[in-house]
Design a protein around this motif. Sequence first.
Motif, short mmCIF file in Angstrom:
data_model
loop_
_atom_site.label_atom_id
_atom_site.label_comp_id
_atom_site.label_asym_id
_atom_site.label_seq_id
_atom_site.Cartn_x
_atom_site.Cartn_y
_atom_site.Cartn_z
N ARG A 51 -50.06 1.84 65.28
CA ARG A 51 -49.78 2.74 64.16
C ARG A 51 -48.48 3.50 64.33
N GLU A 52 -47.85 3.38 65.45
CA GLU A 52 -46.68 4.19 65.76
C GLU A 52 -45.52 4.05 64.79
N GLU A 109 -46.92 2.74 55.40
CA GLU A 109 -48.32 3.15 55.54
C GLU A 109 -49.25 2.15 54.86
N ALA A 110 -48.85 1.68 53.69
CA ALA A 110 -49.69 0.74 52.95
C ALA A 110 -49.89 -0.56 53.71
N ASN A 154 -57.36 2.37 57.73
CA ASN A 154 -58.15 3.44 57.12
C ASN A 154 -57.22 4.55 56.61
N GLY A 155 -57.41 4.93 55.38
CA GLY A 155 -56.61 6.01 54.80
C GLY A 155 -55.24 5.59 54.32
N ALA A 156 -54.97 4.29 54.30
CA ALA A 156 -53.65 3.82 53.92
C ALA A 156 -53.32 4.15 52.47
N ALA A 210 -50.20 6.55 51.48
CA ALA A 210 -49.12 5.95 50.70
C ALA A 210 -48.94 6.68 49.38
N LEU A 211 -50.03 7.00 48.70
CA LEU A 211 -49.93 7.69 47.41
C LEU A 211 -49.38 9.11 47.57
#
Length: 123
Positions: free
Chosen positions: A6-7, A49-50, A55-57, A61-62
């Motif tokens: 995720r970095e 991010e998308a 989880n939570g992407a 992103a939004l």
Amino acid sequence: MRILGREPVAILAFIAVALKLGSAYGWDVSAELQTAIMVFLSCVVAVAEAFILKNGAAFAALVNLGHAAVALFLGLGLHMTAEQQAIWMMVIEGGIALVVVRPQVTAPIAALKIEQSSLVKAA
């Protein structure tokens, strides 16, 4: 392709914030260039991010696209104080949380007894 897990999102977000702060507090750039930087970086972080997060992407992103929209409107001549910008970001984040996050989470409470059975038999 997975690079550092995720970095990349955290690194891009940090760079975006650092450049936004730099352009707001001392980096001598025009208002148009500052707007372009803020919109571009917010969009880059949103796309990263998308694609990178699981989880939570969608929420992340939004929210960054919301940041980009506020920056774009400011660059196009909308005049708002810092407090008004913060309020709009809270509205955007709250609305996105209500629409995107709420349906995907379960409350950490036990289900009611009435919810555990039904008078209608399953087919």
